[in-house]
Design an enzyme around this catalytic site. Structure first.
Site, PDB file in Angstrom:
ATOM      1  N   PRO A 632       0.805  -1.225   0.000  1.00 59.17           N
ATOM      2  CA  PRO A 632       0.000   0.000   0.000  1.00 59.17           C
ATOM      3  C   PRO A 632       0.840   1.278   0.000  1.00 59.17           C
ATOM      4  CG  PRO A 632      -0.656  -1.483   1.802  1.00 59.17           C
ATOM      5  CD  PRO A 632       0.548  -2.095   1.154  1.00 59.17           C
ATOM      6  N   GLY A 702      -2.365  -4.000 -11.488  1.00 56.61           N
ATOM      7  CA  GLY A 702      -1.451  -2.989 -12.028  1.00 56.61           C
ATOM      8  C   GLY A 702      -1.988  -1.595 -11.805  1.00 56.61           C
ATOM      9  N   GLU A 705      -0.579   2.917 -14.963  1.00 56.02           N
ATOM     10  CA  GLU A 705      -1.289   3.687 -15.991  1.00 56.02           C
ATOM     11  C   GLU A 705      -2.600   4.252 -15.452  1.00 56.02           C
ATOM     12  OE1 GLU A 705       0.803   3.252 -18.701  1.00 56.02           O
ATOM     13  OE2 GLU A 705       1.777   1.586 -17.668  1.00 56.02           O
TER      14      GLU A 705
END
Lengths: 740, 208, 325
Positions: A632, A702, A705
């Site tokens: 985290p 992921g 992006e």
């Protein structure tokens, strides 16, 4: 002791190296007898080299070689297409002919005994050209749009009859958007040190894809890949610019071979704007039709993006438009605009960031037209399945992201009317937008060695440009092997390590992480196999199915007593390290069963000074549904970094080309603006709990992006809320807002 | 001559010196002009022959004295990275526009890229390699790790050296002040909130 | 960078003698070294003047006196600057970065070269760098360029923030030449490009800036600098304004206004000042006066917005100055 390495906010395992100056980047592997190379770029934007006056420069102090197409070796340039290379077209063959295809294209390389001598000679080299006027403006009438030749991402798609539905819709929005070209502008310039030893080549080279660089250079020089070694333990920011192997790598290798000594080649900051890719400028049109109660009936998304004359760079400009919203009539169309420019490349959130800027802006426009809160509008059009693929989502937490983000942001207290919120003389705007990015999972492999001291060494080619690959892979291995973190040493950045996919597309955690996990299980299996076959082992003779690993010890199933540890087993087997490798890849069947994406919702507050046209970000909250969060602390950094990148996209970043010769005019870190510390306010990243067993064995989606994707449209939407003016170009700058 | 000159960047027009310039007619009617950046290679070559001798430099880096012969053109940044192999100080832009090369020069934070080494004979330099005391990290280094004030790490050395300067100057009193006084260090990864938190924490530690 | 020799001098006389032999002064070098690396500047001999004893910062009467080699950071932080001329301190801190301010000298700040990108690119025409090669900006990308004081040869803005403040405050400068000294208003340092854009200042060959003197006055405390830019820091001004007001009895008695980012040199706004005298310092008066600022502007294709932004920047700077207690 129960190990729980995954999910904990561990600090970076490479943190000490980075805060003490010990982390070494490509240009920092100085070699004995090293010479320095400097690239000379074309000063015309199109044409032909007529003459290169190498003679005068060759006599200058310290100069060892002046290499151009006139004397460069003819290279093999065997076909090679890595996963990050455009499927159509052929890469630039550097110094192989007299053609100039774009401004700044390398036309020569100087090698000298010092950087000062090389730079001086590079500046003095006289090159004459037959120059022509390049076409570099997408709006130029001479640009001939073409449909991408191949690839699903670029294909036009249609369901229902979007145009008819748009014409019939009671409420419509139609708008065009122009987003500027961007350059990745990582802090570390591209750099390669090349050293030949006989027919073997070692490259210390900035790369997000060392195994592809190995393969590409081998293909260019026509040599076996095994003879090329690429080393890159640290990447000083990439954002996509180091996914491909750009011409300077070849130049460094040519230069080193020509002078017979190691050569260091580092691009100047200006050259970073010439030959190492960019996010293409995009022109887009979005047309939305809706019922009066806010149900989308038509979504048309047309877009076009720059590419070069010699390659088709295709990105996912329109791909999210098919599944973000429930809508029976959707049509997308994507065209490329070949121009006299270097080939663009993937830049953080490639395609999605640009495409969703347009669509999320248009959805926001629609919300005002309907008088429906933009979060509510999205809720009303939330699809149950991916309507483009007609597949269920493996998981989709977008509405949970909106709920969490709205709560943390305090969205409920927003006054929906434009220009209604103020702070003194400042106009305040709150904006929101969705983010999405696919969950890629490419074949990857890894290797694990268990040592007699009970520690593990883990290796995979991979890269760590900042997300924390070193740390997260260490966590995966530690968790899988039930070892403490400090008993695991993860290494990456070497092409002779087990192959991994590109360190891009938010797929490192899923792909390499799954491979590391598989390799850890494989080494455990190997060790167990040896243990049950070893007469000296207390487990000798047990069937392999009757033993199991529990907290790093091998025991008989059902036997509460702790069995031997790694250290005891390895030592007992003679002390030599026990090694195993494994690969991981997505089950092809899964890909046919589920639509797999990460999602996010971004809330921002901006202020606009209506007198001075100044927009400032005041705060932002991003909420992401990105599967399992391995770390985290690092995930938060990754999201905050993405927000800062999106801030740059929204308000600052723009590579301006001179229409006369295609030169990037602001190729300077003082002129290509990216956010500085003072631009960045309090930013929050939150993660919704999401368990997705389908995406990959780790359940990770992921983050790199998706963290950037929604930011720019959220800011643009907030600017509208603040001012009542819809700016449909990025970046939004002072001059766009002097009439509010 | 049927030249269309309008498309020629005025760039190429009247320099370099005419003697080195060529004006050629390309086959398709396009105009060719030579562009010789910098020009005057001939006179420069003569000048360089005389300047080969080198300049003697004594500097102390992280407490270690060095004496070396340098080209007067060398920046402190290049001397550190290419001569002393102290590569913790980074070259980001080489233009004074990013801050990655920040060092302490006689106790003050400066951009090593815009500092000619030859002008600083006798200088005391601290680089990122000289901040920790042996194995013990400086509180600011530890705080950067704790607050994750970096991702790729390339700007980090410069951020920490600049942060040390910021604290020493007394400009780390509040997050807002830190942001303003750390804006000469670009972090493209966008780790600014962690950087600010780290400097604020170290400022307290150093001042207590 | 072309090779050069480096001479360190200890006295002004030594410096001037060295300059007489073709030497080029270098102090902080933050502009010069950068441009030497680009080979925009090609000095063959550098004269390192950093050892000269002109680093003082002090009050003389009500004047603030600054040695030319005082660093931007030192001047900004100095108690006498903050006491006598807070505008100077504010302006300095808005410029460059802390690292650059630690190195850049006051004299060098005034003589810094323009930031026009074409000036820095040797393969682009630039009359300032290479007279007669044409201006790439006037017919090209020029969104950051000047709207005042341009010629058909050059439209580059002067980048210094400090110079804007000094001109607003009627600062003077003392320079040392071979065997003489002379003093003149900083305003007279800067030339317009005209047909000779490569000549940027009025210093004679070999002259060395020794000292800047900023006269005090009732306007000095009520003075602010506003720098408008897309990025919050570490960017040159898009438009900036220095404003100093002397208000007495609710009436503007004296006003000093100068602007950056709009002119080919720092630009004093005398018409705006005149329009303010005798008026109550309120927004209406500021707006009316600021309209005078755009008289004679000649915007280029990309910088019309500066014509709009300039008066607004002045109004805001005046408001800020008016709010100073």
């Amino acid at each position: 002791m129960t190990m729980q390495a995954i999910g904990k906010p561990h600090s970076r395992v490479d943190g000490r190296a980075k805060v003490t100056g010990g982390a070494r980047y490509a240009a920092e592997f100085n070699q004995p007898d090293q010479l320095y190379a400097v690239v000379v770029g074309s000063t015309v934007g199109l044409g032909r080299i007529l003459r290169i006056d190498a003679g005068a420069v060759a006599q200058m102090p310290g100069v060892r070689a002046v290499i151009s197409h006139l004397n460069a070796p003819r290279l093999a340039y065997q076909p090679h297409k890595g996963g990050t290379d455009p499927a159509n077209g052929e890469r630039l063959h550097v110094l192989q002919d007299d053609q100039v295809r774009f401004y700044g294209q390398p036309v020569a390389v100087i090698v000298a005994d010092s950087l000062d001598h090389a730079e001086r000679a590079a500046a003095a080299l006289a090159v004459s050209y037959a120059g022509e006027t390049p076409v570099v403006d997408p709006l130029d009438a001479k640009v001939q749009p073409v449909a991408p030749q191949a690839g699903r991402a670029g294909a036009d798609r249609s369901r229902g009859d979007a145009d008819a539905a748009f014409a019939a819709a009671p409420v419509t929005v139609e708008a065009s958007f122009d987003m500027a070209r961007e350059n990745h502008t990582p802090m570390e310039p591209h750099a390669t040190i090349a050293a030949w030893s006989g027919d073997r080549l070692t490259l210390w080279s900035k790369s997000q894809f060392v195994v592809n660089e190995q393969a590409e250079i081998a293909a260019i020089f026509g040599m076996p890949a095994a003879n090329v070694q690429v080393i890159c333990p640290f990447v000083g920011g990439g954002f996509g610019t180091s996914l491909r192997t750009w011409p300077h790598v070849t130049l460094a290798a040519i230069a080193a071979r020509q002078v017979g000594r190691p050569v260091k080649l580092v691009l100047t900051r200006r050259q970073m704007f010439h030959t190492t890719g960019h996010r293409p400028r995009t022109l887009q049109r979005v047309a939305l039709g809706a019922t009066t109660d806010g149900r989308l009936t038509s979504l048309i998304h047309e877009g076009s993006g720059e590419t070069s004359r010699y390659e088709q760079f295709v990105e996912a400009l329109t791909s999210t438009s098919g599944f973000m919203y429930s809508c029976p009539n959707v049509r997308t169309r994507y065209r490329l605009l070949p121009m006299d420019t270097g080939t663009p490349t993937f830049m953080r959130g490639p395609g999605e960031a640009s495409g969703m800027y347009a669509v999320e802006s248009a959805i926001d426009e629609l919300s005002y037209k309907l008088g429906i809160d933009p979060v509510e509008l999205r809720r009303r059009n939330e699809p149950a399945i991916d309507e483009a693929e007609k597949l269920p989502f493996s998981s989709r937490s977008l509405m949970q992201c909106y709920a969490l983000g709205a709560e943390r942001f305090g969205w409920a207290s927003r006054d929906p009317r434009p220009r209604a919120m103020r702070d003194g003389r400042l106009l305040i705007g709150w904006g929101v937008a969705s983010a999405s990015y696919p969950c890629f999972f490419s074949p990857a492999s890894a290797r694990v060695r268990l040592l007699a001291d009970g520690s593990a060494e883990v290796e995979a080619a991979s890269s760590d440009m900042g997300p924390g690959t070193y740390t997260s892979m260490t966590q995966v291995a530690a968790e899988t092997l039930s070892l403490p973190l400090d008993k695991v040493r993860f290494s990456l950045g070497r092409s002779d390590f087990p192959a991994t996919p590109s360190h891009g597309g938010s797929q490192t955690m899923s792909s390499v992480g799954s491979a590391v996990r598989a390799a850890c299980l494989a080494v455990q299996a190997e060790l167990a196999k040896r243990a049950v076959a070893d007469r000296r082992s207390q487990l000798f003779g047990a069937s392999i199915d009757s033993v199991e690993w529990r907290e790093g010890r091998l025991s008989r199933k059902g036997d509460a007593a702790a069995g031997p540890s790694y250290s005891e087993l390895v030592t007992g087997a003679g002390g030599s390290p026990v090694e195993a490798g494994a690969s991981a890849a997505r089950d092809a069947a899964i890909a046919k069963q589920y639509s797999m994406h990460a999602f996010g919702a971004v809330f921002v507050e901006v202020s606009v000074d209506p007198d001075l046209g100044l927009v400032r970000l005041r705060r932002a909250v991003g909420a992401y549904g990105a599967g399992r969060i391995v770390n985290p602390k690092l995930a938060t950094s990754q999201c905050i970094g993405g927000m800062v990148g999106g801030l740059g996209m929204a308000l600052m970043e723009r590579t301006a080309l001179d229409p006369r010769d295609g030169r990037p005019v602001n190729a300077h870190m003082g002129d290509y603006l990216v956010p500085v510390n003072l631009d960045v306010p309090h930013l929050e990243a939150h993660f919704v709990e999401e368990q997705d067993p389908h995406v990959n064995p780790l359940g990770v989606k992921g983050l790199g992006e998706v963290a950037l994707v929604g930011m720019a449209p959220a800011i643009a939407n907030a600017v509208f809320h603040a001012t009542g003016k819809r700016v449909r170009e990025l970046p939004i700058r002072i001059e766009n807002l002097l009439d509010v | 001559m049927p030249e269309e000159t309008s498309h020629i960047p005025p760039a190429a027009a009247a320099f370099p010196p005419v003697s080195r310039r060529e004006v050629l007619q390309a086959t398709a009617g396009a105009v060719a002009l030579a562009a010789l950046p910098g020009g005057a290679a001939d006179s420069a070559a003569a000048a360089e022959a005389g300047a080969a001798a080198g300049h003697s430099l004594r500097i102390t880096v992280n407490g270690h004295a060095h004496e070396l012969a340098i080209d007067p053109r060398q920046s402190i940044l290049d001397v550190l990275r290419e001569r002393l192999n102290l590569t913790g100080t980074k070259k980001g832009c080489n233009q004074g526009a990013c801050g990655a090369c920040t060092i302490l020069l006689n106790g003050q934070r400066v951009n090593a890229c815009l500092t000619l080494a030859a002008m600083h004979d006798g200088a005391e330099i601290t680089t990122i390699e000289g901040v920790a005391q042996g194995e013990a990290l400086h509180p600011l280094q530890a705080a950067f790790i704790e607050h994750d004030g970096f991702q790729c790490g390339y700007c980090t050395g410069g951020q920490i050296m600049s942060g040390l300067g910021c604290i020493a100057e007394g400009h780390a009193g509040s997050p807002a002040e830190i942001k303003a006084w750390m804006s000469g260090n670009i972090c493209r990864c966008g780790a600014y909130p962690g950087i600010v938190a780290a400097i604020a924490q170290a400022n307290k530690a150093v001042r207590s | 960078m072309i090779p050069f020799t480096l001479q360190k001098v200890l006295t002004e006389a030594e410096a001037i003698a060295a300059a007489g032999q073709g030497g080029r002064y270098i102090a902080g070098g933050t502009t010069l070294i950068d441009l030497m690396r680009e080979e925009v500047e090609r000095p063959e001999k550098l004269v390192d003047i950093n050892a000269l004893p002109i680093k003082h910062i002090r009050a003389e009467g009500g004047d603030l006196v600054i040695g030319a080699l005082a660093r931007m950071s030192e001047v900004a932080a100095h108690p006498e600057t903050q006491r006598l001329q807070p505008l100077i301190a504010e302006t300095l801190v808005e410029g460059a970065s802390p690292q650059l301010r630690n190195v850049a000298s006051i004299g060098g700040n005034l003589l810094q070269r323009c930031r026009c990108p074409f000036f820095r690119m040797l393969d682009a025409g630039c009359n300032k760098r290479a007279p007669g090669t044409g201006c790439s900006a006037i017919e090209g990308l020029n969104g950051g360029h000047a709207i005042l004081g341009t010629s058909d040869q050059c439209a580059a803005t002067h980048p210094s923030d400090l110079a804007v403040a000094l001109i607003a405050l009627d600062a003077t400068m003392r320079v040392t030449g071979p065997g003489y000294e002379r003093s003149f208003p900083v305003d007279e340092l800067f030339r317009l490009p005209g047909t000779t854009p490569h000549l940027e200042h009025t210093l004679r060959p070999g002259e060395l800036i020794a000292e800047i003197r900023v006269p005090g006055g009732p306007h000095a405390r009520r003075a602010r600098y506003l720098k408008v830019r897309d990025r919050s820091s570490y960017e040159f001004a898009v438009v900036s304004a220095a404003a100093a007001l002397h208000v007495e009895g609710g009436i503007v008695r004296d006003a000093r206004i100068a602007c950056g980012g709009v002119g080919t040199r720092p630009w004093r706004m005398r018409a705006v000042e005149r329009a303010l005298i005798g008026k109550a310092p309120d927004r209406a008066a500021f707006e009316a006066a600021a309209r005078q600022a755009t008289e004679g502007v000649k915007p280029l294709s990309g910088n019309h917005y500066k014509v709009e932004l300039l008066p607004r920047t002045i109004v805001r700077a005046l408001e800020m100055a008016g709010e100073v207690a």
